[in-house]
Design an enzyme around this catalytic site. Structure first.
Site, PDB file in Angstrom:
ATOM      1  N   ASP A   1       0.791  -1.345   0.049  1.00 61.07           N
ATOM      2  CA  ASP A   1       0.043   0.071  -0.003  1.00 61.07           C
ATOM      3  C   ASP A   1       1.011   1.362   0.056  1.00 61.07           C
ATOM      4  O   ASP A   1       0.216   2.406   0.220  1.00 61.07           O
ATOM      5  CB  ASP A   1      -0.817  -0.135   1.269  1.00 61.07           C
TER       6      ASP A   1
ATOM      7  N   HIS B   1      24.542   7.388 -16.107  1.00 60.93           N
ATOM      8  CA  HIS B   1      23.141   7.171 -15.286  1.00 60.93           C
ATOM      9  C   HIS B   1      23.225   6.779 -13.927  1.00 60.93           C
ATOM     10  O   HIS B   1      22.486   6.008 -13.477  1.00 60.93           O
ATOM     11  CB  HIS B   1      21.852   6.473 -15.840  1.00 60.93           C
TER      12      HIS B   1
ATOM     13  N   ASP C   1      23.505  16.182 -12.416  1.00 57.88           N
ATOM     14  CA  ASP C   1      22.742  16.286 -13.302  1.00 57.88           C
ATOM     15  C   ASP C   1      21.407  16.010 -13.123  1.00 57.88           C
ATOM     16  O   ASP C   1      20.875  14.752 -12.740  1.00 57.88           O
ATOM     17  CB  ASP C   1      23.191  15.333 -14.638  1.00 57.88           C
TER      18      ASP C   1
ATOM     19  N   ASP D   1      16.734  20.136 -16.978  1.00 55.55           N
ATOM     20  CA  ASP D   1      17.679  19.212 -16.877  1.00 55.55           C
ATOM     21  C   ASP D   1      18.971  19.908 -17.402  1.00 55.55           C
ATOM     22  O   ASP D   1      19.455  19.996 -18.509  1.00 55.55           O
ATOM     23  CB  ASP D   1      17.410  18.066 -18.095  1.00 55.55           C
TER      24      ASP D   1
ATOM     25  N   HIS E   1      27.581   8.972 -25.377  1.00 57.14           N
ATOM     26  CA  HIS E   1      26.249   9.289 -25.489  1.00 57.14           C
ATOM     27  C   HIS E   1      25.953  10.443 -26.694  1.00 57.14           C
ATOM     28  O   HIS E   1      26.731  11.036 -27.148  1.00 57.14           O
ATOM     29  CB  HIS E   1      25.612   9.546 -24.056  1.00 57.14           C
TER      30      HIS E   1
ATOM     31  N   HIS F   1      18.850  16.255 -26.292  1.00 54.09           N
ATOM     32  CA  HIS F   1      17.655  15.561 -26.521  1.00 54.09           C
ATOM     33  C   HIS F   1      16.484  16.701 -26.438  1.00 54.09           C
ATOM     34  O   HIS F   1      16.892  17.664 -25.940  1.00 54.09           O
ATOM     35  CB  HIS F   1      17.001  14.482 -25.363  1.00 54.09           C
TER      36      HIS F   1
ATOM     37  N   HIS G   1      13.218  13.338 -21.632  1.00 59.48           N
ATOM     38  CA  HIS G   1      13.468  13.011 -23.069  1.00 59.48           C
ATOM     39  C   HIS G   1      12.067  13.004 -23.792  1.00 59.48           C
ATOM     40  O   HIS G   1      11.685  11.900 -23.738  1.00 59.48           O
ATOM     41  CB  HIS G   1      14.328  11.503 -22.876  1.00 59.48           C
TER      42      HIS G   1
ATOM     43  N   GLU H   1      24.527  18.413 -24.309  1.00 58.02           N
ATOM     44  CA  GLU H   1      25.500  18.151 -23.229  1.00 58.02           C
ATOM     45  C   GLU H   1      26.340  17.110 -23.816  1.00 58.02           C
ATOM     46  O   GLU H   1      26.168  15.842 -23.480  1.00 58.02           O
ATOM     47  CB  GLU H   1      24.487  17.338 -22.177  1.00 58.02           C
TER      48      GLU H   1
ATOM     49  N   TYR I   1      34.544  11.089 -20.651  1.00 54.12           N
ATOM     50  CA  TYR I   1      34.570  10.142 -19.499  1.00 54.12           C
ATOM     51  C   TYR I   1      35.636   9.295 -19.644  1.00 54.12           C
ATOM     52  O   TYR I   1      35.934   8.853 -20.952  1.00 54.12           O
ATOM     53  CB  TYR I   1      33.110   9.520 -19.458  1.00 54.12           C
TER      54      TYR I   1
ATOM     55  N   ARG J   1      30.772  16.205 -17.682  1.00 54.81           N
ATOM     56  CA  ARG J   1      29.455  16.646 -18.725  1.00 54.81           C
ATOM     57  C   ARG J   1      29.163  17.992 -18.492  1.00 54.81           C
ATOM     58  O   ARG J   1      29.016  18.408 -17.096  1.00 54.81           O
ATOM     59  CB  ARG J   1      28.527  15.642 -18.456  1.00 54.81           C
TER      60      ARG J   1
ATOM     61  N   GLU K   1      25.679  20.453 -19.466  1.00 53.89           N
ATOM     62  CA  GLU K   1      24.464  20.342 -20.192  1.00 53.89           C
ATOM     63  C   GLU K   1      23.573  21.847 -19.866  1.00 53.89           C
ATOM     64  O   GLU K   1      23.465  22.323 -18.873  1.00 53.89           O
ATOM     65  CB  GLU K   1      23.729  19.297 -19.729  1.00 53.89           C
TER      66      GLU K   1
END
Length: 446
Positions: free
Chosen positions: A36, A223, A240, A251, A330, A334, A341, A376, A380, A414, A416
């Protein structure tokens, strides 16, 4: 959502076809693994876009023959009021959402049999399966509506842009608060808590996605969702993250030095990524294709890695062999909107590019005014990509093993920003420091 806006969205969809009906089911309250425990309610994006309804258990029918909008509301009982709160009366539902026809507790099948359409447009879902079982004598099209909604949602109207601007404004504040308080000894979860505090205190209670708060080597996990590592002196910290305002997402990504000063190698990599991002932003104008921006960034990253002595050879040959994808695996960005996305990146008939570094690109189309995108690029040092490449006889000659091996625990960088495409230069919604000197100055005052 004001009734005029979702009426305009319905009309936008209505112009795509003149026969049949469109049907959608909104979201219901979800529970965790049969318990629940209730997840916070979040409306299904297409349903929200067309109806403005931000309540569970609604359905809709749009009659394309005459433009009539049917809203099917659940028939709430006293148990609902006890556990979930006030039951909205029919008169208020009509006032809020302005349907041409309101049906309380009626089955979708009954409404459709009354209209008797020649074709029913919907999206793949449990509702589509039910319609195929309950109405076997009707044509159920589960493909066309997906493309039509993506076409509608790709170009934002002024109300949508206003929400995106507001989400970005609060996101700028939340990111800056983290930057100003960053220091060795914090845990990633403390950074996340600070970020979310400043979102929620400004009324943005729903995260747009599971934000990334990654320090040290974790910043090379694209991610990353863990938050248990302690930030150490000399680490990078990659954030991010963003929340949504009335469903519309923000984002941003930044990568900051935990102790307030970039090391020499961190400066080198950061400058390469920043140059790649700024070049892509300059070229993000109507008529440019997203893959062109991606390849522009990839060329700048390749040049930078060559100058840094991490790659060997010439740019043309390295680009042909996709060596950049070992460091920039990557896509460049987007669409952004009701989903982080957002839909519309691949119009009907457009397929993915089967090439390392580009196969994950989320948008393949020409940019148009009113589209909202992220830009972005990143670099890496991912052992799972680099170690096999160092032992690959086709790739190893182009890689400086000694330097790369010393950087395998570097993590990643990164950067962005969120852009509204306009007739001229893009409108950048991200106002966070990203130049090295600016970041170090802000952190020195903290």
């Amino acid at each position: 959502m004001p009734s005029k806006e979702h009426r305009d969205n319905l009309q936008k969809l209505f112009t795509r076809d003149k026969h049949g009906v469109v049907v959608l089911r909104g979201a219901s309250i979800l529970h965790r693994y049969g318990t629940d425990y209730e997840f916070p309610f979040r409306q299904e994006s297409n349903f929200w876009y067309l109806t403005g309804v931000d309540e569970p258990d609604y359905e809709m029918v749009l009659n394309l023959g005459n433009g009539n909008f049917h809203l099917i509301a659940p028939d709430r009982d006293s148990d609902f009021a006890v556990w979930n709160g006030r039951i909205v009366p029919p008169a208020e539902i009509r006032e809020r959402y302005q349907p041409d026809h309101l049906h309380i507790g009626q089955e979708m099948e009954e409404v459709l049999r009354e209209i008797d359409p020649d074709v029913i447009y919907t999206v793949p879902s449990d509702l589509a399966d039910e319609l195929e079982d309950d109405l076997p004598d009707h044509t159920i099209d589960t493909e066309s509506l997906t493309d039509a909604l993506a076409w509608c949602r790709a170009i934002k109207n002024e109300d949508e842009l206003g929400r995106l601007r507001h989400a970005a404004e609060i996101n700028n504040q939340a990111h800056l608060e983290v930057l100003q308080n960053l220091r060795p000894g914090l845990y990633e979860y403390e950074c996340k808590a600070l970020f979310e505090y400043h979102q929620i205190r400004n009324g943005l209670v729903q995260d747009a996605y599971n934000g990334i708060h990654a320090s040290g080597p974790n910043s090379a996990i694209l991610h990353y969702t863990g938050t248990n590592r302690k930030l150490r002196n000399g680490d990078l910290y990659l954030i991010d993250a963003g929340h949504e305002y009335l469903g519309y997402a923000s984002d941003f990504s930044r990568t900051w030095p935990v102790n307030g000063r970039y090391t020499d190698w961190q400066k080198v990599i950061c400058e390469i990524v920043l140059e790649a991002q700024k070049a892509a932003i300059r070229e993000a104008t109507p008529g440019t294709r997203m893959e062109e921006l991606h390849l522009l960034s990839a060329k700048i990253i390749t040049d930078g890695l060559l100058d840094a002595g991490l790659l060997r050879g010439n740019r043309k040959e390295l680009m042909e062999k996709d060596l950049f994808a070992l460091f920039f695996p990557h896509g460049l960005g987007h669409f952004l909107g009701l989903d982080t996305h957002d839909v519309g990146g691949y119009p009907k008939g457009v397929t993915r590019i089967d090439r390392p570094g580009l196969r994950h690109l989320r948008v393949r189309r020409e940019l148009e005014p009113g589209m909202v995108i992220t830009v972005e690029p990143g670099i890496y040092f991912i052992p799972a990509l680099l170690l096999p490449a160092l032992d690959n006889p086709e790739k190893a000659p182009y890689l400086n093993r000694e330097r790369i091996e010393r950087l395998l625990d570097f993590g990643g960088i990164r950067i962005e920003d969120n852009l509204i495409i306009t007739e001229q230069s893009p409108e950048n919604l991200t106002r966070l420091p990203k130049e090295i000197t600016d970041i170090e100055e802000v952190m020195s005052r903290s």
